[in-house]
Scaffold this motif. Structure first.
Motif, PDB file in Angstrom:
ATOM      1  N   TRP A  87     -15.917   0.649   4.210  1.00  0.00           N
ATOM      2  CA  TRP A  87     -14.780   1.006   3.364  1.00  0.00           C
ATOM      3  C   TRP A  87     -13.501   1.054   4.193  1.00  0.00           C
ATOM      4  O   TRP A  87     -13.548   1.239   5.419  1.00  0.00           O
TER       5      TRP A  87
ATOM      6  N   ASN B 186      -7.707   1.568  -0.999  1.00  0.00           N
ATOM      7  CA  ASN B 186      -7.578   0.249  -1.640  1.00  0.00           C
ATOM      8  C   ASN B 186      -6.131  -0.225  -1.676  1.00  0.00           C
ATOM      9  O   ASN B 186      -5.702  -0.902  -2.613  1.00  0.00           O
TER      10      ASN B 186
ATOM     11  N   LEU C  56     -12.186  -2.955   0.648  1.00  0.00           N
ATOM     12  CA  LEU C  56     -12.065  -2.263  -0.625  1.00  0.00           C
ATOM     13  C   LEU C  56     -13.151  -1.206  -0.776  1.00  0.00           C
ATOM     14  O   LEU C  56     -14.295  -1.410  -0.353  1.00  0.00           O
ATOM     15  N   ARG C  57     -12.753  -0.107  -1.383  1.00  0.00           N
ATOM     16  CA  ARG C  57     -13.708   0.965  -1.687  1.00  0.00           C
ATOM     17  C   ARG C  57     -14.025   0.944  -3.174  1.00  0.00           C
ATOM     18  O   ARG C  57     -13.179   1.244  -4.016  1.00  0.00           O
TER      19      ARG C  57
ATOM     20  N   ASP D 190     -10.930  -7.963  -0.252  1.00  0.00           N
ATOM     21  CA  ASP D 190     -10.005  -8.884  -0.903  1.00  0.00           C
ATOM     22  C   ASP D 190      -9.924 -10.161  -0.081  1.00  0.00           C
ATOM     23  O   ASP D 190      -9.856 -10.117   1.151  1.00  0.00           O
TER      24      ASP D 190
ATOM     25  N   ASP E  26      -5.241  -8.904  -4.686  1.00  0.00           N
ATOM     26  CA  ASP E  26      -5.668  -8.490  -6.038  1.00  0.00           C
ATOM     27  C   ASP E  26      -5.875  -9.682  -6.960  1.00  0.00           C
ATOM     28  O   ASP E  26      -5.851  -9.533  -8.186  1.00  0.00           O
TER      29      ASP E  26
ATOM     30  N   TYR F 103     -11.429   1.276 -11.277  1.00  0.00           N
ATOM     31  CA  TYR F 103     -10.690   0.435 -10.328  1.00  0.00           C
ATOM     32  C   TYR F 103     -10.723  -1.024 -10.762  1.00  0.00           C
ATOM     33  O   TYR F 103      -9.682  -1.707 -10.784  1.00  0.00           O
TER      34      TYR F 103
END
Length: 591
Positions: free
Chosen positions: A76, A126, A159-160, A169, A184, A430
């Protein structure tokens, strides 16, 4: 002479009070991070690894202790801690604070996240890399001044996603023409739900079925040496020299496997392939890279024993294998495969060795990127009773492994239990509300995804199932066809944001990520690093370059091009895509 009227002291005082009342005192103040400070998004071990030169990373990756260190701080991202003070709280109940966080200084809609807490600190995660973030705190009608910080310009962007694994990502790196890859837009993860699990017949159910009685009788006879061998423990009697046969055909037939098992001595040829003398490497492995899944090989070994007894050993394979000693099939993973990441310590078993000459026959089917047979001494300290129990249990699984013991329904279809979602409420929030995920590309097999009709993230996410390949198998017919289907989805801007994954998010996922990153112009060192960062999650030292990643890279070397990126581009062109398709993908993904 003109006289000015005298100002009343009362009126002056009243004016000052009114002015003061129009100025709301600042009682909410951001404390940390300092205004404009750069914030790290990786933990120290992650930072150390990312900063290493490529060759140093490769050596680190091959070392078992180093790999444990690499995993020690997880996969993470490191959160950023926001602190503030509130001098206006009345000291009774803690107020509810709403923290507004945005990468837009005006907190424009669609750029802002909000969090609520009773504390005067909050960890946020994130975050995009190389991005200025603006934040303010609200308590009722009171607002703090806006503060800002900058996230580090270091990929990958981890990313968590609670309960999901190996997520990051694809964006954030610098790509074609010095343009940054949008964040994203494309993420890679492990499975959003578990693999389906088959419903097996039990041994008791099968033994009560008349049609299986003859098969059980034959298997019981083959297993007799395991139960009747004298309990005299022998040392490991095998050296590293073997004989190998590598037929040119794509797969074994059942008749050819039986032909291999019937051998009583090492022949000069087998299925047209000449005998080859081969030696095990330092990892107790015989390895042969190949592009075709289930491609056959045959390994044979003759050895002498000073006495009857049991010889403990450990073994593994990539990927399908059987073990026959002196004409008896003792262990069989030719249908269900090795089930573990291939290494010498996958299985600890034993051989019922007879005095004098013994002959081992190992039919093998390759995995997705080649085949390997591992065999060596049993680990020190393991008790003989434990070895016997493991060997006999693995032998009893032969029927399950060989005869398709998955139960079937009335129509003859196999019965599986679909894999449950791994997503928590936070993870769903999320994906759906922050990332606004539109498409999930699932690279798993039909068996792994049995019973699935849509995305675990819900009906708003389009589920696209494309069983895919990994490593050298990206070059065979099925691997090329699968990637062509996958890449077509990335050419439609309506599909974004996209998550693609297999189950672990490392092999099939890693191969697709490698190609996408290369098309986007990511530097060669970063292509390696993106695959290596799976080491934050997977500490197995057999997940390493020479066994896996090198086969992926080697597969592209036959294509024209001065650089690896150009070779990958020509691979994609060879699938029927055009340069305009590649340019379109870049325009979607590059800032």
């Amino acid at each position: 002479m003109r006289h000015h009227p005298t100002r009343s002291p009362f009126l002056l005082l009243l004016g000052l009070l009114l002015l003061a009342s129009c100025r709301t005192p600042v009682t909410l103040r951001p404390l940390a991070p300092a205004q404009g400070a750069i914030q790290q998004l990786h933990y120290p071990v992650q930072q150390k690894f990312i900063a290493m030169p490529r060759e140093a990373r490769r050596l680190y990756f091959a070392d078992k202790a180093s790999r444990q260190e690499l995993k020690s701080q997880g996969f993470w991202p490191k959160p950023v801690t926001l602190l503030w003070e509130d001098t206006g709280a009345d000291g009774a109940d803690s107020p509810v604070y709403t923290l507004h966080l945005s990468y837009d200084p005006g907190f424009a809609e669609g750029t802002c996240q909000t969090f609520t807490t009773h504390d005067t600190r909050l960890e946020v995660t994130n975050l995009r890399i190389a991005t200025t973030y603006y934040w303010k705190v609200q308590a009722g009608s009171r607002f703090s001044p806006v503060s800002s910080f900058v996230t580090e310009d270091t990929a990958p962007r981890l990313l968590r996603i609670p309960n999901a694994w190996n997520a990051r990502d694809l964006g954030g790196r610098i790509g074609w023409e010095g343009r940054r890859i949008r964040q994203d837009k494309i993420i890679r993860t492990g499975g959003l739900n578990n693999n389906a699990t088959p419903v097996y017949w039990t041994q008791a159910e099968l033994q009560d079925n008349p049609k299986f009685q003859a098969i059980f009788a034959a298997l019981k006879e083959q297993a007799r040496p395991l139960h009747e061998a004298p309990l005299h423990e022998l040392p490991y009697l095998l050296d590293g020299e073997w004989t190998a046969f590598l037929p040119a055909q794509k797969r074994y037939t059942q008749e050819q496997i039986q032909q291999a098992l019937a051998l009583t001595e090492i022949p000069e040829t087998f299925l047209g392939a000449p005998a080859r003398k081969v030696s095990m490497d330092d990892a107790c492995a015989l390895r042969f890279p190949d592009c075709d899944d289930s491609k056959p090989a045959l390994f044979m070994k003759e050895f002498l024993s000073p006495a009857d007894g049991v010889m403990p050993f450990q073994c593994g394979a990539d990927w399908y294998w059987m073990l026959c000693l002196n004409g008896n099939v003792l262990y069989d993973r030719m249908v269900n495969g090795n089930t573990l990441t291939s290494a010498v310590d996958n299985y600890t078993l034993f051989l019922p060795v007879k005095k004098g000459r013994n002959l081992l026959v190992i039919p093998l089917g390759s995995g997705s990127g080649g085949f390997a047979w591992f065999m060596g001494p049993a680990p020190k300290g393991i008790r003989l009773e434990e070895v016997l129990a493991r060997g006999r249990a693995e032998n009893e699984a032969i029927f399950t492994n060989r005869h398709g013991l998955v139960k079937t329904d009335a129509q003859g279809n196999p019965i599986y239990i679909p894999g449950a979602s791994v997503l928590t409420e936070e993870g769903l929030d999320y994906l759906l509300n922050t990332l606004k995920l539109k498409t999930e590309i699932d690279l798993r097999t039909d068996q792994e995804t049995y019973g699935m009709a849509g995305s675990p993230a819900g009906d708003s996410v389009a589920w696209r199932h494309i069983p895919s390949a990994a490593y050298a198998a990206m070059q065979n017919e099925s691997g090329r066809k699968a990637f062509a289907q996958v890449f077509s989805l990335f050419l439609d801007e309506q599909n974004y944001p996209i998550d693609f994954h297999c189950i672990a998010g490392q092999d099939r996922t890693g191969a697709v990520a490698f190609i996408l990153n290369a098309l986007l112009g990511v530097e060669e060192d970063e292509l390696y690093l993106d695959w290596e960062c799976t080491g934050f999650w997977n500490p197995n030292p057999d997940f390493r370059h020479e066994l896996l990643f090198d086969k992926l890279v080697a597969g592209f070397q036959k294509y024209p091009g001065e650089s690896l990126r150009e070779k990958v581009e020509n691979y994609v062109l060879s699938l029927g895509f055009t340069r305009q398709d590649i340019r379109h993908f870049r325009e979607i993904m590059l800032e």
